[in-house]
Design an enzyme around this catalytic site. Structure first.
Site, short mmCIF file in Angstrom:
data_model
loop_
_atom_site.label_atom_id
_atom_site.label_comp_id
_atom_site.label_asym_id
_atom_site.label_seq_id
_atom_site.Cartn_x
_atom_site.Cartn_y
_atom_site.Cartn_z
N ARG A 12 -6.92 1.70 2.56
CA ARG A 12 -7.34 2.74 3.32
C ARG A 12 -7.06 4.21 2.80
O ARG A 12 -5.99 4.49 2.35
CB ARG A 12 -6.22 2.61 4.72
N TYR B 171 4.72 8.86 3.08
CA TYR B 171 4.87 7.38 2.50
C TYR B 171 4.17 6.77 1.28
O TYR B 171 4.51 5.69 0.62
CB TYR B 171 5.01 6.19 3.72
N HIS C 202 -3.22 6.63 8.61
CA HIS C 202 -3.49 5.50 9.56
C HIS C 202 -4.35 6.14 10.48
O HIS C 202 -5.42 5.26 11.02
CB HIS C 202 -1.94 5.17 10.08
C1 LIG Z 1 1.89 -5.94 18.66
C2 LIG Z 1 1.71 -4.34 18.32
N1 LIG Z 1 2.69 -3.71 17.82
C3 LIG Z 1 2.72 -2.62 17.37
C4 LIG Z 1 1.43 -1.91 17.20
C5 LIG Z 1 1.57 -0.29 16.68
N2 LIG Z 1 0.70 -0.36 15.62
C6 LIG Z 1 -0.59 0.00 15.75
S1 LIG Z 1 -1.49 -0.37 14.26
C7 LIG Z 1 0.11 -0.93 13.45
C8 LIG Z 1 0.11 -1.01 11.96
C9 LIG Z 1 -0.95 -2.02 11.82
O1 LIG Z 1 -1.05 -2.46 10.40
P1 LIG Z 1 -2.14 -3.45 10.03
O2 LIG Z 1 -2.20 -4.76 10.54
O3 LIG Z 1 -1.79 -3.61 8.40
O4 LIG Z 1 -3.67 -2.95 10.20
P2 LIG Z 1 -4.29 -1.36 9.63
O5 LIG Z 1 -3.81 -0.44 10.62
O6 LIG Z 1 -3.73 -1.42 8.22
O7 LIG Z 1 -5.53 -1.57 9.48
C10 LIG Z 1 1.05 -0.81 14.40
C11 LIG Z 1 2.50 -1.01 13.96
C12 LIG Z 1 0.42 -2.71 17.92
N3 LIG Z 1 -0.76 -1.81 17.93
N4 LIG Z 1 0.78 -3.72 18.30
#
Ligand SMILES: Cc1ncc(C[n+]2csc(CCOP(=O)(O)OP(=O)(O)O)c2C)c(N)n1
Ligand SMILES: Cc1ncc(C[n+]2csc(CCOP(=O)(O)OP(=O)(O)O)c2C)c(N)n1
Ligand SMILES: [Mg+2]
Ligand SMILES: [Mg+2]
Lengths: 350, 328, 328, 350
Positions: free
Chosen positions: A245, A258, A249
């Site tokens: 990415r 980070y 975020h």
């Molecule tokens: C069950 C749940 N826990 C926490 C979150 C908060 N949250 C949103 S995105 C994220 C990180 C997700 O990382 P990844 O799965 O690697 O996907 P990316 O954002 O990198 O596409 C978090 C912790 C959430 N949306 N749902």
């Protein structure tokens, strides 16, 4: 190529017949438009025209390659990150952004688009995909579900339950992990001790495939093969697309907190749009004029989107009570009447 | 009209629903060949085949989450959570998806989905097998929550739940499964969302549901000996609540006691009492009383009789309803 | 006494708790280097090292379930659930273990465990980021549930929660995180379980907590213009409820309105209203009214202002309290 | 022996130094006593002296071998099925049965026994084990957690989250799956499509070991090695012990509904107690006299247990309010007073 308990984990590109020229051009165009979309949406978020935008800049190859590898009748199960996938499916970009604009929970018609709402509760969509695919299998329909998930979300219980369910029932699902190296601020090394995310497939008895997620042709091939296998009764596949990415975020995030220095720059050198363009130019699939035409189309697309965004949506507050149930239960009828009265009073005051 | 039980009524309802609509699927843990640990799905795999009644891997979030996908595709899943406390792993799917999907998609993806949950105590089970978890579901907009107190309602409410275009949490009072009754199937007892007056009375209203209806009726019998003529309302539906039936009764009697086995604090009775008070305040001679399980974890079987509301506690509550204030 | 905010107060409380007791651990998603998505844990890893403030894999049930094991071993975990709706995957751990372990082990394995959950709406967030889920926790015996409405309480209640030998669900009203206030730390505002009267008044009592205390105070100001002198009680603790403070107020005023942003049906206000009625019935001039979020899924930001209780709705409820019945 | 992504999956018994004679005798005695316990508890359940009993007959090797492979200061995280493991740990058999008798949620003192309460919500205990082990690691203590789980429960999300957490944090945990082929009525084939349950280790980057769960020496070796590795900082291991539950799920279950004919008989031929006895007799570790002595001790043990079970427990109903919180909140004080008044009134009536 390495072997994982009998299943193929592809670490390098095997020789494959080249895709038809038309398809390669289509992939290119979708990538360029996807990039323009990411750019424009990020701009919207800076301008306050979107409440939030989770950009997928750097991940366009994963999203474009996977969507074009399945049929329009196959169902997509996207997360919040999949705007470019939805755009590539053909969903109106304004509808794609509806969620991030704070307008509606889901801006498009999921049934018409064969696309579930953008999913925020991580990994939960994998189960919906497994269930829908199993239903299609039971109905005898040639329908595949393509479930998107991030590297971080593979740690959630629902990911495990979905892969296990799909494998046991031979549900036609492709689980596509976009391993973009981070879950918000948490790097992959804190997310798993596995050698690769594709290794997880072994625990479910399904093929696990790892591809270069910044190579749209690789992604296309892997998802296409997995979807074909699923459609012909071969069950689910876990595809790990290794990518990055390039932005934070979301616009609300501060990735300088980070990321190790230089990391983003290294990955920028492997930009999937640039790579594809260079390759297709070298192969003569595109010439500079064609590239310019696509660029112009993408610019026009962004400009049109921007223009359409000038109109702010307005919604009737009474929508609050719609579609909670198929018909209003008595206590909601009372509450709706209360809101209606408030609105009428406010209207009179005006 | 032959002798039957709630377990048989539920089994019959599932069979009839599967016969009536081939989109109806039944799945969960051990519901196939075993017929469920309570035998509620007995014989369904034999009659309808493994594709329509099947065992899933052991994972409740998966059971509910895949049911969402199946419902979206056009099936009408009826899933079983093996016991009350074992529905908790599916809580996120329930609250964030099942309850909300129709709303989130502006009516496009409604979920005709029934979640059967055997609930409550009184069967001498080990911990985590006796929770009365209904308030978690009542407090979640988008869900309908129903629970039968007899075999006829068990059949009729389950058929109505399966036919509903909305997700229904169908709570089965475990300790009533094997109670003998006389019912002829099919039977219809009215739309979801309606309560039933089980006993007419003039002096006070007992509001109960599921496993506590029997307690309320027994208390009304005992109260009659003391000269109190009690009305008993069986809610049947916890969400929505049938304010009309309940309030019509309370306005007549001027007194109400809510009886349930679930915890009292922030339990179902809080909403029931609050609604009655809001709607019938000037008819009330005394505050609405609640007779509920104590606010402690459900105890081991040795002490459960002391936990569960019983006739004595209901009568104590009735006695506290300021009888001396009324002109005789 | 310098200008601060609830976010800073919480951060300071965590830091002070970690300094005071090295068994205190902080963990969750993104709480380490990033300092949490709301920056509540900012700087803790830098000061205390990765062993005492660390990022876990992305799995809420794991966060809470491992916290149980750590607490059993002797640590005092403070875990963060990133948003209200993302605590749901941990529901089974919460209800079946966290809430019950002390009881199940007859006092041997008490859990000094704090679960921080940013909750509620009003911040223009996308779906699943604005739930007011407090009633699920209130309805679970074994949990203590607290929520601050200002920076001093944020600090003091969090310190008290971390010091508690029982598991505490600590709910942080997101929309108050950045509200500016003047407080000097450390500050103590009394034991868990006590409410605070935020404004004295004679005519009616507004009962509120967390994000709605501000609404209640604003309503009281507006009501003053209409000649109503309203008292405002900030509950601070939702479980236990401070009946004494609330009822002392209601007995004086004779009228009460409960204000909260959570859903009304089977929401926190049901218990609050039911308790007030049970305890103060003969002092009440009118039924306790509830001003709450509507019983619909939390809406998209565009419509959230219509969902959230506001001053107008509180005043409407106050107006309905049968003023004409009182002798002037 | 086969290789799974770099980790050992042991399908056959490798050569290992024989265990000390004393230990082998101890294993034998514990197995025989465990068997007697299972027999006696099942009898209790038939007599209505236990509300329910989940027998582990056929699985004694898994339970005895694993407990004796760890130190008394290591923590056990048992399920409802682990009665023999708890007995082997040295917990009073009456206390072990407290849960099934309907007496108390946990009959023993978990801290004194370094043993968590018998866990019913499936797979949840794996997370407690991971957390406790991680805590011990952080504290620098040489403590290992041994988490028990069934084949069926590996499908739960908590299993996945626990293994992932433990692997990432190198928490000293041994996850021991007793693959007894069934989750109540559901056979393994409907539970997973993986080749083996040990294969799941690959997805977490931890060693996965598969052993004959009806061979107590095999189980002992595997758990001992895993515990040693964990203790010395090598992180967690997943051990799959392949075994069979010879009785129904509990006395309330009817296994004739789901077992293929002859299956139980086949497994009975591989009875772990009989096998061990034959082997130790053949090796001269035991003679018939020694066997007879152990049998007699087991019989005496069962008789004593039965005698102790004659006394029914009586508990003060006021216990309901104890230990809900460290001190009673006001509303519970009120409720406790109400119950106390009821009890006093009932007492007067008597
Ligand atoms: C069950 C749940 N826990 C926490 C979150 C908060 N949250 C949103 S995105 C994220 C990180 C997700 O990382 P990844 O799965 O690697 O996907 P990316 O954002 O990198 O596409 C978090 C912790 C959430 N949306 N749902
Ligand atoms: C979360 C949860 N879901 C369902 C159950 C009901 N249940 C109890 S035991 C069992 C089967 C477990 O099978 P397995 O994990 O193989 O262990 P075994 O009983 O064979 O030792 C089920 C479904 C439960 N206890 N917990
Ligand atoms: Mg990621
Ligand atoms: Mg098993």
């Amino acid at each position: 190529m390495s072997v994982l308990s009998g299943y193929e984990v592809r670490d390098a590109t095997p020789a494959r017949p080249a895709l038809p020229t038309e398809l390669r051009r289509r992939l290119h165009r979708a990538m360029v438009v996807g990039r323009a979309f990411n750019r424009q949406a990020t701009a919207f978020s800076r301008q306050g025209r979107l409440a939030v935008y989770p950009s997928s800049r750097g991940q366009e190859a994963c999203q474009v390659g996977s969507v074009l590898a399945v049929r329009p009748t196959d169902w997509l199960f996207p997360t919040y990150r999949e705007s470019v996938a939805l755009l590539t499916r053909g969903i109106d970009p304004v509808e794609v952004l509806s969620l991030f604009r704070g307008d509606r929970h889901c801006g498009y018609n999921p049934r018409a688009e064969h696309t579930a709402p953008q999913c925020t509760p991580l990994a939960t969509q994998c189960l919906h995909a497994a269930g829908l695919a199993d239903a299609a299998r039971m109905a005898g329909d040639p329908v595949v579900a393509l479930a998107y998930i991030g590297d971080g979300a593979t740690s959630e219980g629902d990911f495990h339950e979905a892969l296990n369910y799909a494998a046991v029932r031979r549900a036609p699902v492709v689980f596509l992990v976009q391993n973009n190296q981070y879950a918000i601020s948490v790097p992959l090394a804190k997310q798993t001790a596995a050698r690769t995310l594709a290794d997880k497939a072994a625990g479910y008895g399904m093929p696990g495939v790892r591809v270069d997620g910044n190579d749209v042709l690789e992604v296309y091939h892997a998802v296409r093969e997995a979807a074909d296998r699923a459609r012909s009764g071969g069950g689910p596949t876990l595809v790990e697309a290794v990518t990055y990415r390039l932005e934070a975020h979301t616009n609300a995030d501060d990735d300088s907190r980070y990321r190790p220095e230089g990391e983003a720059e290294d990955w920028a050198d492997r930009d999937p749009v640039v790579r594809l363009e260079e390759r297709l130019l070298a192969e003569g699939v595109l010439d500079t004029e064609a590239v310019a035409e696509v660029e112009a189309a993408a610019t026009a697309f962004a400009a049109e989107l921007s223009a359409r965004f000038d109109e702010s949506p307005r919604r009737d507050p009474m929508e609050l009570f719609q579609h909670v149930y198929h018909q209003l239960p008595p206590h909601l009828r009372e509450q709706a009447a209360r809101l209606a009265a408030e609105l009428a009073a406010a209207h009179e005051e005006e | 009209m032959s002798e039957t039980s709630m377990a048989v009524a539920l089994n019959t309802a599932l069979r009839d629903a599967m016969r009536a609509d081939e989109r109806t699927l039944v799945f969960g843990e051990d519901v196939g060949r075993l017929g469920g640990v309570f035998r509620i799905t007995d014989g369904l795999t034999a009659e309808f085949g493994e594709e329509r009644c099947f065992d899933t891997p052991l994972a409740e979030s998966a059971i509910l989450g895949t049911a969402v996908g199946m419902a979206v595709y056009g099936y009408r899943p009826v899933v079983e959570m093996q016991f009350d406390a074992f529905a908790y792993p599916a809580f996120e799917q329930l609250v964030s998806h099942v309850a909300k999907l129709r709303n989130r998609t502006r009516g496009v993806l409604g979920l005709p989905l029934t979640i059967r949950i055997p609930y409550g105590g009184g069967i001498g089970a080990v911990e985590h097998h006796s929770d009365s978890s209904e308030v978690y579901y009542m407090a979640t907009p988008g869900l309908t929550v129903v629970t039968p107190a007899n075999a006829a309602d068990a059949y009729a409410l389950l058929r109505r739940s399966i036919d509903s275009p909305d997700p229904v949490v169908f709570l089965e009072p475990k300790r009533l499964y094997w109670q003998k009754e006389r019912v002829a199937f099919p039977v219809d007892t009215g739309p979801l969302g309606t309560a039933a007056v089980r006993r007419r009375g003039r002096d006070a209203t007992l509001v109960a549901y599921g496993p506590s209806v029997g307690t309320a009726l027994a208390a009304a019998d005992a109260a009659a000996e003391r000269g109190w003529d009690l009305e008993v309302v069986d809610l049947r539906s916890l969400m929505p609540l049938d304010d009309e039936t309940v309030c019509a009764s309370v306005r007549r009697t001027g007194r109400a006691v809510v009886v349930h086995e679930a915890h009292g604090f922030a339990g179902p009775g809080a909403e029931i009492a609050a609604r009655i008070t809001e709607r019938c305040f000037y008819h009330l001679e005394a505050p609405v009383r609640r007779v509920t399980g104590f606010d402690v974890p459900y105890p081991a079987p040795l002490l459960e009789e002391h936990y569960l509301p019983d006739v004595g506690r209901v009568l104590d509550a009735v006695a506290s309803l300021e009888w001396e204030r009324v002109p005789a």
